[in-house]
Motif scaffolding. Structure first.
Motif, PDB file in Angstrom:
ATOM      1  N   ARG A   1      27.316  58.248  27.224  1.00 16.78           N
ATOM      2  CA  ARG A   1      26.612  57.517  26.176  1.00 16.78           C
ATOM      3  C   ARG A   1      27.354  56.194  25.963  1.00 16.78           C
ATOM      4  O   ARG A   1      28.574  56.173  25.821  1.00 16.78           O
ATOM      5  N   LEU A   2      26.611  55.091  25.951  1.00 17.21           N
ATOM      6  CA  LEU A   2      27.218  53.771  25.891  1.00 17.21           C
ATOM      7  C   LEU A   2      26.980  53.099  24.542  1.00 17.21           C
ATOM      8  O   LEU A   2      26.020  53.418  23.831  1.00 17.21           O
ATOM      9  N   SER A   3      27.847  52.150  24.224  1.00 15.07           N
ATOM     10  CA  SER A   3      27.741  51.437  22.951  1.00 15.07           C
ATOM     11  C   SER A   3      26.459  50.621  22.859  1.00 15.07           C
ATOM     12  O   SER A   3      26.024  50.263  21.759  1.00 15.07           O
ATOM     13  N   THR A   4      25.837  50.340  23.982  1.00 15.35           N
ATOM     14  CA  THR A   4      24.583  49.586  24.014  1.00 15.35           C
ATOM     15  C   THR A   4      23.377  50.449  23.664  1.00 15.35           C
ATOM     16  O   THR A   4      22.251  49.941  23.603  1.00 15.35           O
ATOM     17  N   GLY A   5      23.602  51.746  23.477  1.00 17.62           N
ATOM     18  CA  GLY A   5      22.504  52.666  23.199  1.00 17.62           C
ATOM     19  C   GLY A   5      21.943  53.319  24.441  1.00 17.62           C
ATOM     20  O   GLY A   5      21.068  54.187  24.355  1.00 17.62           O
ATOM     21  N   GLU A   6      22.428  52.915  25.604  1.00 23.90           N
ATOM     22  CA  GLU A   6      21.956  53.485  26.867  1.00 23.90           C
ATOM     23  C   GLU A   6      22.663  54.802  27.174  1.00 23.90           C
ATOM     24  O   GLU A   6      23.735  55.100  26.646  1.00 23.90           O
ATOM     25  N   ALA A   7      22.070  55.534  28.092  1.00 22.10           N
ATOM     26  CA  ALA A   7      22.707  56.714  28.672  1.00 22.10           C
ATOM     27  C   ALA A   7      22.823  56.473  30.171  1.00 22.10           C
ATOM     28  O   ALA A   7      21.960  55.839  30.784  1.00 22.10           O
ATOM     29  N   MET A   8      23.895  56.975  30.755  1.00 27.53           N
ATOM     30  CA  MET A   8      24.138  56.753  32.173  1.00 27.53           C
ATOM     31  C   MET A   8      24.549  58.064  32.816  1.00 27.53           C
ATOM     32  O   MET A   8      25.427  58.775  32.311  1.00 27.53           O
ATOM     33  N   ALA A   9      23.915  58.405  33.934  1.00 26.42           N
ATOM     34  CA  ALA A   9      24.248  59.623  34.660  1.00 26.42           C
ATOM     35  C   ALA A   9      25.099  59.277  35.863  1.00 26.42           C
ATOM     36  O   ALA A   9      24.831  58.309  36.575  1.00 26.42           O
TER      37      ALA A   9
ATOM     38  N   THR B   1      44.300  41.618  38.166  1.00 23.97           N
ATOM     39  CA  THR B   1      43.141  42.497  37.975  1.00 23.97           C
ATOM     40  C   THR B   1      41.843  41.705  38.019  1.00 23.97           C
ATOM     41  O   THR B   1      40.856  42.141  38.632  1.00 23.97           O
ATOM     42  N   GLU B   2      41.830  40.544  37.397  1.00 24.39           N
ATOM     43  CA  GLU B   2      40.638  39.698  37.448  1.00 24.39           C
ATOM     44  C   GLU B   2      40.316  39.286  38.884  1.00 24.39           C
ATOM     45  O   GLU B   2      39.143  39.260  39.286  1.00 24.39           O
ATOM     46  N   ALA B   3      41.359  38.960  39.664  1.00 18.11           N
ATOM     47  CA  ALA B   3      41.138  38.563  41.061  1.00 18.11           C
ATOM     48  C   ALA B   3      40.593  39.725  41.883  1.00 18.11           C
ATOM     49  O   ALA B   3      39.682  39.551  42.705  1.00 18.11           O
ATOM     50  N   LEU B   4      41.138  40.917  41.675  1.00 18.70           N
ATOM     51  CA  LEU B   4      40.651  42.094  42.390  1.00 18.70           C
ATOM     52  C   LEU B   4      39.213  42.420  41.985  1.00 18.70           C
ATOM     53  O   LEU B   4      38.383  42.788  42.825  1.00 18.70           O
ATOM     54  N   ALA B   5      38.918  42.280  40.701  1.00 13.02           N
ATOM     55  CA  ALA B   5      37.549  42.527  40.231  1.00 13.02           C
ATOM     56  C   ALA B   5      36.581  41.514  40.823  1.00 13.02           C
ATOM     57  O   ALA B   5      35.444  41.859  41.180  1.00 13.02           O
ATOM     58  N   ARG B   6      37.025  40.276  40.939  1.00 16.53           N
ATOM     59  CA  ARG B   6      36.169  39.244  41.520  1.00 16.53           C
ATOM     60  C   ARG B   6      35.818  39.573  42.967  1.00 16.53           C
ATOM     61  O   ARG B   6      34.697  39.350  43.419  1.00 16.53           O
ATOM     62  N   ALA B   7      36.780  40.154  43.684  1.00 15.11           N
ATOM     63  CA  ALA B   7      36.546  40.482  45.092  1.00 15.11           C
ATOM     64  C   ALA B   7      35.536  41.612  45.266  1.00 15.11           C
ATOM     65  O   ALA B   7      34.743  41.609  46.218  1.00 15.11           O
ATOM     66  N   VAL B   8      35.548  42.588  44.338  1.00 18.10           N
ATOM     67  CA  VAL B   8      34.635  43.734  44.502  1.00 18.10           C
ATOM     68  C   VAL B   8      33.344  43.585  43.717  1.00 18.10           C
ATOM     69  O   VAL B   8      32.399  44.348  43.919  1.00 18.10           O
ATOM     70  N   ARG B   9      33.275  42.608  42.837  1.00 19.85           N
ATOM     71  CA  ARG B   9      32.109  42.457  41.961  1.00 19.85           C
ATOM     72  C   ARG B   9      30.776  42.390  42.708  1.00 19.85           C
ATOM     73  O   ARG B   9      29.775  42.981  42.248  1.00 19.85           O
ATOM     74  N   PRO B  10      30.704  41.728  43.876  1.00 15.30           N
ATOM     75  CA  PRO B  10      29.405  41.697  44.577  1.00 15.30           C
ATOM     76  C   PRO B  10      28.952  43.052  45.103  1.00 15.30           C
ATOM     77  O   PRO B  10      27.788  43.220  45.460  1.00 15.30           O
ATOM     78  N   HIS B  11      29.874  44.030  45.148  1.00 12.54           N
ATOM     79  CA  HIS B  11      29.562  45.305  45.800  1.00 12.54           C
ATOM     80  C   HIS B  11      29.471  46.481  44.834  1.00 12.54           C
ATOM     81  O   HIS B  11      29.112  47.591  45.241  1.00 12.54           O
ATOM     82  N   ILE B  12      29.839  46.266  43.564  1.00 12.32           N
ATOM     83  CA  ILE B  12      29.788  47.342  42.578  1.00 12.32           C
ATOM     84  C   ILE B  12      29.162  46.804  41.300  1.00 12.32           C
ATOM     85  O   ILE B  12      28.901  45.607  41.174  1.00 12.32           O
ATOM     86  N   GLY B  13      28.940  47.701  40.351  1.00 13.61           N
ATOM     87  CA  GLY B  13      28.470  47.270  39.047  1.00 13.61           C
ATOM     88  C   GLY B  13      29.637  47.178  38.084  1.00 13.61           C
ATOM     89  O   GLY B  13      30.429  48.120  37.978  1.00 13.61           O
ATOM     90  N   ILE B  14      29.785  46.051  37.406  1.00 13.21           N
ATOM     91  CA  ILE B  14      30.830  45.887  36.394  1.00 13.21           C
ATOM     92  C   ILE B  14      30.145  45.611  35.070  1.00 13.21           C
ATOM     93  O   ILE B  14      29.385  44.653  34.931  1.00 13.21           O
ATOM     94  N   ARG B  15      30.393  46.476  34.098  1.00 14.84           N
ATOM     95  CA  ARG B  15      29.801  46.337  32.764  1.00 14.84           C
ATOM     96  C   ARG B  15      30.934  46.061  31.777  1.00 14.84           C
ATOM     97  O   ARG B  15      31.635  46.983  31.347  1.00 14.84           O
ATOM     98  N   GLU B  16      31.159  44.791  31.449  1.00 17.24           N
ATOM     99  CA  GLU B  16      32.173  44.424  30.466  1.00 17.24           C
ATOM    100  C   GLU B  16      31.561  44.423  29.069  1.00 17.24           C
ATOM    101  O   GLU B  16      30.352  44.286  28.897  1.00 17.24           O
ATOM    102  N   GLY B  17      32.419  44.590  28.069  1.00 19.08           N
ATOM    103  CA  GLY B  17      31.920  44.666  26.706  1.00 19.08           C
ATOM    104  C   GLY B  17      31.037  45.871  26.467  1.00 19.08           C
ATOM    105  O   GLY B  17      30.176  45.864  25.586  1.00 19.08           O
ATOM    106  N   THR B  18      31.269  46.926  27.245  1.00 22.98           N
ATOM    107  CA  THR B  18      30.447  48.137  27.153  1.00 22.98           C
ATOM    108  C   THR B  18      31.357  49.346  26.980  1.00 22.98           C
ATOM    109  O   THR B  18      32.048  49.754  27.910  1.00 22.98           O
ATOM    110  N   ALA B  19      31.376  49.886  25.785  1.00 22.14           N
ATOM    111  CA  ALA B  19      32.234  51.031  25.492  1.00 22.14           C
ATOM    112  C   ALA B  19      31.487  52.340  25.733  1.00 22.14           C
ATOM    113  O   ALA B  19      30.265  52.411  25.614  1.00 22.14           O
ATOM    114  N   VAL B  20      32.235  53.375  26.080  1.00 26.31           N
ATOM    115  CA  VAL B  20      31.690  54.722  26.207  1.00 26.31           C
ATOM    116  C   VAL B  20      31.843  55.420  24.865  1.00 26.31           C
ATOM    117  O   VAL B  20      32.959  55.511  24.330  1.00 26.31           O
TER     118      VAL B  20
END
Length: 352
Positions: free
Chosen positions: A174-182, A142-161
């Motif tokens: 609604r995110l644990s960081t206090g942000e909202a995302m549409a 999974t880490e290897a697959l994430a590394r391959a797509v990371r330049p093309h998508i947004g990955i937010r680790e340590g971020t709970a919904v």
């Protein structure tokens, strides 16, 4: 407020492959993966990672065939990936059951016995040899697959919904960081965290339950040519975990309604006794070497098939409840999820 076209909640093997599939079908799509911990953690990191060509229903057999083809192609493209082909032996007392569940691609043929002297077939049990078996270090994959797509998508680790609000045209997270995302579309790939308060009301009608998964570590180093041994009658298996230097014995634990955040990794005395009793029926000499193990859980559907369903007026897709076969069926689950998002097939469903 940040925005995305497709937001994937959950960065395990299923969520990562969903993100990769969406990107493959529509390269310009704004994809974001939200992971409460790190990519490949959770159930993926604890997975045995065994794949073999079987399925209890026609749909699962089709998904198994698709996923096998996918992984074979993936490994051929990058042999460095932590996917290792294995030989396979199957023990069963019911020939008709094997004919109904194993794919023709498994090529099951009767065997005169098992290699080595570690396991003995109980009276009334027959042995078959097959092909198409492999295992993976699922967390590392999974880490290897994430590394391959990371330049093309947004990955937010340590971020709970922390909340999901489904509107008429988009979903607000609604995110644990206090942000909202549409997001125009959301894919829920939460693994065993199906009861999380943020999406519990959406998922509850699916009837998903969470069961404890227990496996013993056999502290005995596997040989280079050792393969998997499947005990069909007990829904158990022995797996040589070459990259860790020990064997793994998985049996069917029947402890239901567990919560992933409350599992500390320690198995109960009852779990240990059940596992050792099952192991002892096939390989009594290994019981003394079963000195450690792993405990976690997984999500199970009422139909014993993975659930890939639209929720929330079609804006949310649930992808999971793979009944302990999340790694084995992840590529097919991702393919179905991308289809429900309304994306044209990338053509990989017919890949071989």
């Amino acid at each position: 407020m940040t925005s995305a076209d497709v937001t994937v909640v959950g960065g395990g093997i299923i969520g990562c492959l969903v993100a990769a599939e969406v990107l493959a079908r529509a390269p310009g799509t704004r994809v974001v993966v939200l992971e409460r911990d790190a990519m490949g953690s959770g159930a993926s990191r604890r997975s045995a990672g065994l794949h073999f060509p079987r399925g209890g229903t026609e749909r699962v057999r089709s998904m198994s065939a698709f996923s096998q083809s996918f992984y074979e192609k993936l490994r051929s493209q990058d042999p460095r990936l932590p996917i290792r082909p294995l030989s396979m032996h199957v023990l069963s007392s019911d020939t008709s059951h094997l004919e109904q569940t194993y794919l023709a691609a498994a090529g099951l043929t009767r065997s005169t016995g098992l290699p080595g002297d570690m396991v003995a077939a109980p009276a009334g049990t027959q042995v078959w040899k097959g092909r198409g078996c492999q295992y993976a270090d699922v967390g590392a994959l999974t880490e290897a697959l994430a590394r391959a797509v990371r330049p093309h998508i947004g990955i937010r680790e340590g971020t709970a919904v922390t909340g999901i609000e489904v509107g008429s045209s988009e979903v607000t997270l609604r995110l644990s960081t206090g942000e909202a995302m549409a997001s125009s579309k959301v894919v829920l790939a939460p693994g065993p965290w199906v009861g999380d308060p943020a999406w519990r009301s959406l998922v509850e009608p699916l009837g998903v339950r969470v069961k404890k998964v227990v496996a013993l570590h056999i502290e005995q180093a596997p040989q280079e040519d050792d393969g998997a041994i499947i005990f069909e009658d007990d829904d158990a298996f022995l797996l040589p975990v070459h990259h860790r230097g020990h064997w793994l014995f998985s049996y069917t634990c029947r402890d239901w309604h567990v919560e992933p955040d409350r599992l500390t990794g320690g198995m109960s005395r009852a779990n240990l006794d059940e596992a050792l009793s099952c192991l002892g029926a096939y390989a009594p000499a290994l019981v003394a070497h079963a000195t450690s193990g792993r405990v976690f859980c997984d999500a199970y559907s009422p139909t014993h098939e993975p659930l890939v369903r639209t929720l929330g007026a079609g804006h949310v897709v649930f992808a999971g409840a793979a009944n302990g076969s999340g790694y084995r069926l992840a590529p097919a689950i991702a393919d179905e999820a991308a289809g429900l998002l309304g994306m044209t097939s990338s053509g990989r469903r017919n890949a071989s």
